[in-house]
Design a protein around this motif. Sequence first.
Motif, short mmCIF file in Angstrom:
data_model
loop_
_atom_site.label_atom_id
_atom_site.label_comp_id
_atom_site.label_asym_id
_atom_site.label_seq_id
_atom_site.Cartn_x
_atom_site.Cartn_y
_atom_site.Cartn_z
N ASP A 103 0.81 -1.23 0.00
CA ASP A 103 0.00 0.00 0.00
C ASP A 103 0.84 1.27 0.00
OD1 ASP A 103 -2.58 -1.09 -0.20
OD2 ASP A 103 -2.64 -1.49 1.95
N VAL A 104 2.02 1.19 -0.58
CA VAL A 104 2.87 2.37 -0.73
C VAL A 104 2.54 3.08 -2.05
CG1 VAL A 104 5.27 3.15 -1.02
CG2 VAL A 104 4.72 1.38 0.66
N LEU A 105 2.21 2.30 -3.06
CA LEU A 105 1.85 2.80 -4.38
C LEU A 105 0.41 2.40 -4.65
CD1 LEU A 105 2.56 4.03 -7.17
CD2 LEU A 105 3.50 1.80 -7.80
N HIS A 112 -9.63 1.88 -6.68
CA HIS A 112 -8.37 1.33 -6.18
C HIS A 112 -8.27 -0.14 -6.59
CE1 HIS A 112 -5.43 1.31 -2.58
NE2 HIS A 112 -5.13 0.34 -3.40
N VAL A 113 -7.19 -0.50 -7.26
CA VAL A 113 -6.96 -1.89 -7.68
C VAL A 113 -6.17 -2.60 -6.58
CG1 VAL A 113 -5.85 -3.38 -9.38
CG2 VAL A 113 -6.97 -1.26 -10.12
N GLU A 147 -3.98 -7.82 -11.54
CA GLU A 147 -4.58 -6.72 -12.29
C GLU A 147 -3.70 -5.47 -12.20
OE1 GLU A 147 -8.66 -4.04 -12.42
OE2 GLU A 147 -8.60 -5.81 -11.13
N ALA A 148 -3.16 -5.21 -11.02
CA ALA A 148 -2.28 -4.06 -10.84
C ALA A 148 -1.05 -4.19 -11.74
CB ALA A 148 -1.87 -3.93 -9.38
#
Length: 108
Positions: free
Chosen positions: A68-70, A78-79, A84-85
Amino acid sequence: PQFTLETSDRPVAAPLARLQAESGSQVTNRRGETITLAEMSWHAIRLLDGSRNCDDILDRLVELVDKDVLVVQTNGKHVRDLGEARTNMSNELQRELGELSKCALLVG
C-alpha cells in the motif's frame, strides 16, 4: 548535458534525479529544469540504475502496491488485485519511461 530519448532494456536515470527523488517528487533534468514526477514515475526513477530490466522494475512496483505504498487505480477505483495491478502498471511503466526520456531524465 547528455540524455537519451530511447528507453534501454535496463534504463538508467540521471544520477542527480535519482538522488533528488529519494527525498521528493521534484527532480532536476539534464537540461537543468525542475520536473515534478507523477507517483509511479517517482517510485520508478529511484530504481533506474541500470541493474534492472523492465520486468524487475515492475516486480518492485508491484511489491509497493502490495505494501500500500503505491496506489493503482482503474476507472477511479483502487486496484487491490496484484495481477490486475501488474497488468495495468506494465503498460503504464512503458508510457512513463517514454515520458522520462522526453523530459531529459534518462541517460541510458
